[in-house]
Write a protein that holds these residues in place. Structure first.
Motif, short mmCIF file in Angstrom:
data_model
loop_
_atom_site.label_atom_id
_atom_site.label_comp_id
_atom_site.label_asym_id
_atom_site.label_seq_id
_atom_site.Cartn_x
_atom_site.Cartn_y
_atom_site.Cartn_z
N ILE A 33 38.92 53.49 32.87
CA ILE A 33 38.53 52.08 32.95
C ILE A 33 39.14 51.39 34.17
N PRO A 34 40.43 51.58 34.49
CA PRO A 34 40.93 50.99 35.73
C PRO A 34 40.64 51.82 36.98
N VAL A 35 40.44 53.14 36.81
CA VAL A 35 40.29 54.02 37.97
C VAL A 35 38.94 53.86 38.65
N LEU A 36 37.87 53.85 37.86
CA LEU A 36 36.54 53.89 38.45
C LEU A 36 36.20 52.65 39.31
N PRO A 37 36.59 51.43 38.90
CA PRO A 37 36.36 50.31 39.82
C PRO A 37 37.12 50.46 41.14
N ILE A 46 37.41 42.35 41.43
CA ILE A 46 37.91 41.50 40.34
C ILE A 46 38.47 42.36 39.20
N ALA A 47 37.75 43.42 38.83
CA ALA A 47 38.22 44.29 37.76
C ALA A 47 39.54 44.95 38.13
N SER A 48 39.65 45.41 39.37
CA SER A 48 40.89 46.04 39.82
C SER A 48 42.04 45.04 39.79
N LEU A 49 41.77 43.81 40.21
CA LEU A 49 42.79 42.77 40.22
C LEU A 49 43.24 42.43 38.80
N LEU A 50 42.31 42.43 37.84
CA LEU A 50 42.67 42.15 36.45
C LEU A 50 43.69 43.15 35.93
N TRP A 51 43.51 44.42 36.30
CA TRP A 51 44.48 45.42 35.85
C TRP A 51 45.85 45.17 36.46
N LEU A 52 45.86 44.70 37.69
CA LEU A 52 47.13 44.47 38.37
C LEU A 52 47.88 43.27 37.81
N ILE A 53 47.16 42.18 37.52
CA ILE A 53 47.84 40.94 37.15
C ILE A 53 47.84 40.65 35.64
N PHE A 88 38.91 42.08 29.01
CA PHE A 88 38.89 43.53 28.83
C PHE A 88 37.45 44.03 28.69
N GLY A 89 36.63 43.26 27.97
CA GLY A 89 35.21 43.61 27.88
C GLY A 89 34.57 43.66 29.26
N PHE A 90 34.94 42.70 30.11
CA PHE A 90 34.45 42.70 31.49
C PHE A 90 34.92 43.95 32.23
N ALA A 91 36.19 44.35 32.03
CA ALA A 91 36.73 45.53 32.70
C ALA A 91 35.99 46.79 32.27
#
Length: 278
Positions: free
Chosen positions: A265-269, A83-90, A115-118
């Motif tokens: 933040i986007p890399v680690l998930p 979900i976190a990875s998808l948030l960065w994409l969309i 963003f807090g979730f990410a």
């Protein structure tokens, strides 16, 4: 300023390295939780909360993090990482071109929550990767650091075309490409050397290549480099909108926690998600 940066870096290393390599999980959990709380506080302020409510958000985030850390399994939280990875994409990557919503609007608060979730999932991924092994966690972090260093020197030497001139004028396409090449070169060397260097055998790039082969590994590493650039630019965009130079002054000479982990933040998930399949 340089002296302050060096002193802060030495203090952080003196605290973090023993905690990392002595593998005493309670101490590691405390450090990660403190950094998570600080990152949530900084992010809340950049999204428009006053300092008091932002501190409350940081405390609540830290408490929730502790609860999840001891109830869930960080090494196999596949849905959270996806979900976190998808948030960065969309959501966050498109905002680099479309812009951020105005402060105080419903769209702004919606983005603040996601963003807090990410951020939350990023730190959860740190725990999951650490539980696999400290060296494995470091092998992911090093990829991001190599990308950043490679981008800096490539940008200085060859940078002509601005990557995002309205967000971060110092970044160039040549720098980003140079960072990607640096990661591929270093990862390739580590993979080829792993047979004769035992501690390399359970590192991220080596395990990725052993499981999926060279093609998928190179593609995944490029995705990670691209994600690190997006994370860096997104935080720069937040700071530009908030009219601040740094996310805070918690780390003298280095800014705030978000300034140090923005690319992670986007890399680690993504890395944690891939690691669940390794």
């Amino acid at each position: 300023m340089l002296k302050t940066r060096i002193i802060t870096a030495l203090v952080l290393l003196a605290v973090l390295l023993p905690v990392l390599f002595f593998q005493y999980f309670p101490a590691f959990a405390v450090i990660v939780t403190l950094f998570l709380g600080a990152a949530v506080w900084e992010g809340a302020r950049m999204f428009g909360l006053k300092d008091g409510p932002a501190r409350i958000a940081g405390i609540v985030g830290a408490l929730l993090f502790v609860g999840l850390m001891y109830k869930a399994q960080p090494g196999s939280a596949t849905a959270l990482y996806a979900i976190a990875s998808l948030l960065w994409l969309i959501r966050y990557a498109p905002s680099l071109g479309l812009g951020l919503p105005q402060l105080g609007t419903a769209a702004n608060w919606s983005m603040a929550l996601t963003f807090g979730f990410a951020v939350f999932v990023c730190f959860f991924a740190i725990v999951g990767l650490y539980l696999r092994s400290p060296v494995y966690l470091l092998s992911v972090l090093v990829l991001v650091w190599i990308a950043d260093i490679g981008a800096y020197f490539s940008g200085k030497a060859f940078g002509k075309r601005k990557l995002a001139p309205t967000i971060s004028p110092g970044k160039s396409w040549e720098g980003a490409i140079g960072g990607g090449i640096a990661v591929l070169v270093i990862a390739t060397i580590s993979i080829l050397a792993a047979a004769g260097v035992p501690w390399l055998q359970d590192t991220f790039a080596v395990r990725l290549q052993a499981r999926f082969g060279w093609g998928v590994t190179m593609l995944a590493l490029l995705v990670i480099v691209a994600a690190s650039v997006i994370g860096d630019l997104f935080e720069s965009q937040l700071k530009r909108r908030a009219a601040v130079k740094d996310s805070s002054n918690l780390l003298p000479g280095h800014g705030g926690v978000l300034d140090r982990v923005d690319a992670l933040i986007p890399v680690l998930p993504i890395a944690a998600l891939l690691s669940t399949w390794l």
